[in-house]
Design a protein around this motif. Sequence first.
Motif: not given
Length: 76
Positions: A13-18, A40-47, A62-75
């Motif tokens: 089935g189809s689904y949407g993530l935010f 934190d929706k259960d979903h298919v991450g790969a088939v 399964p796809g990843a659960s709720r997750s948070f990331y922070v980062g920095a880039r220097y150009q």
Amino acid sequence: SRYVDFANAYSVGSYGLFGARAEYNTGHWNLYAEARNLADKDHVGAVVVKNQASVNDAVLHPGASRSFYVGARYQF
């Protein structure tokens, strides 16, 4: 929905993530914060596609659960 076999007999089935992302740029630096799957929706991450899949085949990962990331880039 999408099929997981070439015979088009088994579908997922189809689904949407935010998610959300914010960035701040200053000089050579880029700082960011990102949140994925905020509901934190259960979903298919790969088939894994097979010639003909059945309900007992391990074709859905399964796809990843709720997750948070922070980062920095220097150009340079």
